[in-house]
Design a protein around this motif. Structure first.
Motif, short mmCIF file in Angstrom:
data_model
loop_
_atom_site.label_atom_id
_atom_site.label_comp_id
_atom_site.label_asym_id
_atom_site.label_seq_id
_atom_site.Cartn_x
_atom_site.Cartn_y
_atom_site.Cartn_z
N LEU A 3 -8.91 -28.52 -57.74
CA LEU A 3 -8.83 -27.42 -56.77
C LEU A 3 -9.15 -27.89 -55.37
CD1 LEU A 3 -10.46 -24.48 -58.78
CD2 LEU A 3 -8.05 -25.04 -58.50
N ALA A 4 -10.08 -28.86 -55.27
CA ALA A 4 -10.46 -29.37 -53.95
C ALA A 4 -9.29 -30.08 -53.28
CB ALA A 4 -11.65 -30.31 -54.08
N SER A 5 -8.42 -30.73 -54.09
CA SER A 5 -7.32 -31.49 -53.52
C SER A 5 -6.03 -30.68 -53.41
CB SER A 5 -7.06 -32.74 -54.36
OG SER A 5 -6.70 -32.38 -55.68
N LYS A 6 -5.80 -29.76 -54.37
CA LYS A 6 -4.53 -29.04 -54.41
C LYS A 6 -4.67 -27.54 -54.16
CE LYS A 6 -2.62 -32.31 -57.75
NZ LYS A 6 -2.01 -32.49 -59.09
N GLY A 7 -5.90 -27.03 -54.25
CA GLY A 7 -6.09 -25.60 -54.10
C GLY A 7 -5.73 -24.84 -55.36
N ILE A 8 -5.84 -23.51 -55.32
CA ILE A 8 -5.52 -22.66 -56.46
C ILE A 8 -4.08 -22.20 -56.34
CG2 ILE A 8 -5.98 -20.46 -57.60
CD1 ILE A 8 -8.87 -20.77 -57.01
N ILE A 9 -3.27 -22.52 -57.35
CA ILE A 9 -1.85 -22.16 -57.34
C ILE A 9 -1.64 -20.75 -57.87
CG2 ILE A 9 0.42 -22.75 -58.26
CD1 ILE A 9 -0.50 -25.66 -58.38
N GLN A 10 -2.29 -20.43 -58.97
CA GLN A 10 -2.11 -19.11 -59.59
C GLN A 10 -3.19 -18.16 -59.11
OE1 GLN A 10 -2.32 -19.14 -63.84
NE2 GLN A 10 -1.89 -16.96 -64.06
N PRO A 11 -2.82 -17.02 -58.52
CA PRO A 11 -3.83 -16.07 -58.04
C PRO A 11 -4.71 -15.54 -59.16
CG PRO A 11 -1.66 -15.55 -57.15
CD PRO A 11 -1.45 -16.57 -58.23
N LEU A 12 -5.92 -15.18 -58.83
CA LEU A 12 -6.83 -14.56 -59.78
C LEU A 12 -6.48 -13.08 -59.89
CD1 LEU A 12 -8.30 -17.15 -58.67
CD2 LEU A 12 -10.45 -15.95 -59.12
N THR A 13 -6.40 -12.57 -61.10
CA THR A 13 -6.14 -11.14 -61.30
C THR A 13 -7.47 -10.39 -61.21
OG1 THR A 13 -4.25 -11.60 -62.74
CG2 THR A 13 -5.21 -9.40 -62.85
N VAL A 14 -7.54 -9.42 -60.31
CA VAL A 14 -8.80 -8.72 -60.06
C VAL A 14 -8.59 -7.22 -60.03
CG1 VAL A 14 -9.61 -10.70 -58.69
CG2 VAL A 14 -8.57 -8.74 -57.53
N VAL A 15 -9.70 -6.50 -60.13
CA VAL A 15 -9.72 -5.06 -59.89
C VAL A 15 -10.80 -4.80 -58.84
CG1 VAL A 15 -8.93 -4.48 -62.21
CG2 VAL A 15 -11.39 -4.64 -61.76
N THR A 16 -10.69 -3.71 -58.14
CA THR A 16 -11.71 -3.39 -57.15
C THR A 16 -13.01 -3.01 -57.87
OG1 THR A 16 -11.07 -1.06 -57.07
CG2 THR A 16 -9.99 -2.57 -55.52
N CYS A 17 -14.12 -3.20 -57.18
CA CYS A 17 -15.41 -2.84 -57.78
C CYS A 17 -15.47 -1.35 -58.09
CB CYS A 17 -16.55 -3.22 -56.82
SG CYS A 17 -16.90 -4.98 -56.79
N GLU A 18 -14.85 -0.53 -57.24
CA GLU A 18 -14.85 0.91 -57.48
C GLU A 18 -14.17 1.23 -58.81
OE1 GLU A 18 -13.85 -0.61 -54.79
OE2 GLU A 18 -14.99 0.18 -53.09
N ALA A 19 -13.02 0.57 -59.06
CA ALA A 19 -12.30 0.82 -60.31
C ALA A 19 -13.10 0.31 -61.50
CB ALA A 19 -10.92 0.15 -60.27
N PHE A 20 -13.73 -0.86 -61.35
CA PHE A 20 -14.51 -1.42 -62.46
C PHE A 20 -15.69 -0.51 -62.79
CE2 PHE A 20 -17.82 -4.00 -64.36
CZ PHE A 20 -17.13 -4.77 -65.28
N LEU A 21 -16.39 -0.04 -61.76
CA LEU A 21 -17.57 0.81 -62.00
C LEU A 21 -17.19 2.17 -62.55
CD1 LEU A 21 -19.74 -0.10 -58.87
CD2 LEU A 21 -20.10 -0.78 -61.25
N ALA A 22 -15.95 2.61 -62.30
CA ALA A 22 -15.50 3.87 -62.90
C ALA A 22 -15.42 3.73 -64.41
CB ALA A 22 -14.14 4.27 -62.33
#
Length: 308
Positions: free
Chosen positions: A76-95
């Motif tokens: 990752l230090a040399s090439k970076g992250i190719i595939q985005p991380l799938t996330v949810v907002t904290c508001e949605a998670f806490l719901a």
């Protein structure tokens, strides 16, 4: 190959051609069969990047340990992250999980798929990472848990016991091993073999984690009563060691020094005939051993796995 291809057909994914609920649409998008629904306030024509400090790991991430995290950090230090991380907002998670407010202090998003990449990015010293926001995955607790566990099981580098624990929780969500197998595009025997690791004795689990007990042996031994597991594991390891020690001697004695080397055609014919004879004998011994060790139900599941 898309995630849908690797997952195989299932009622959930096959339904994408029909009108779908938001939950079904979310899983179809996660499987790669349809574009993910946009999230109000977070949609963008390009992949957004956010500071690492704005992301929190999923408290329900089934991956207890991160394999080869140093190697990932170097990449990752040399090439970076190719595939985005799938996330949810904290508001949605806490719901869905209101009891985790303290775990998310200072974060804006919770990672659903990509917790290992997040850990690697932190170790690599990256400032930000690309993300894909999909709050539909946090529609309810079951959807969020199922998405995270399914993503984890699909990663080949998931530790065997972590994979078994993830499958166990998926069984709780789906209600049966057969339903989990359909959702993952696997056979029931595939699920049963992996869940068997959770039935190992503490000593054998430790041996599995330290890689002194092969995974294939552990999956077979785990289907036996606890009092039989240690002796069965020792017997299997001894048999493996014997086979390895015999292999070089068989290769050396295949052609005596005084005998002219056969032609390539004859050598191939001899090799095929010898392999067939050995395979037939070995299969007979194996069949007898399996009948002695396994229950009729386990034999049926094994047959289903072999034919899948």
């Amino acid at each position: 190959m898309s995630k849908a291809d690797s997952l195989g057909g299932s009622a959930t994914f096959d339904a994408v051609a029909q009108p779908m609920s938001s939950r079904a649409a979310s899983f179809a998008a996660f499987a790669g069969q349809a574009p993910a629904p946009s999230v109000a306030g977070h949609s963008s024509p390009h992949t957004p990047r956010v500071p690492i400090g704005h992301l929190a790991p999923n408290p329900y991430n089934p991956r207890v340990t991160y394999a080869a995290i140093e190697e990932m950090a170097d990449s990752l230090a040399s090439k970076g992250i190719i595939q985005p991380l799938t996330v949810v907002t904290c508001e949605a998670f806490l719901a869905a999980y209101p009891d985790h407010a303290e775990d998310l202090t200072g974060a804006e998003f919770v990672v659903v798929d990509g917790n290992r990449r997040l850990a690697g990015a932190k170790l690599a010293g990256l400032d930000d990472v690309p993300i894909h926001v999909d709050d539909a995955l946090a529609q309810d607790a079951d959807t969020l848990l199922e998405t995270a566990l399914t993503a984890a099981v699909q990663h080949e580098d998931l530790a065997p016991l972590d994979e078994a624990k993830a499958l166990e929780r998926l069984v709780q969500v789906h209600g049966s091993q057969r339903a989990v197998a359909r959702a993952l595009g696997k056979s029931s025997g595939w699920v049963t073999q992996r869940l068997a690791l959770l039935k190992l004795t503490p000593e054998l689990k430790q041996a599995l984690e330290s890689k002194t007990l092969p995974v294939k042996v552990a999956r077979t031994v785990g289907q036996l009563p606890e009092q039989q597991q240690q002796s069965a594991a020792e017997e299997a390891l001894a048999q493996r060691a014997k086979q390895k020690s015999e292999s070089p001697r068989k290769a050396e004695s295949a052609y005596p020094v005084s005998t002219p080397a056969p032609t390539a055609e004859k050598a191939q014919e001899r090799s095929v005939n010898s392999s067939n004879e050995m395979a037939t004998a070995d299969l007979g011994v194996l069949a007898a051993d399996l009948k002695r060790r396994l229950t009729p139900q386990q034999l049926e599941e094994l047959a289903e796995l072999l034919l899948s």
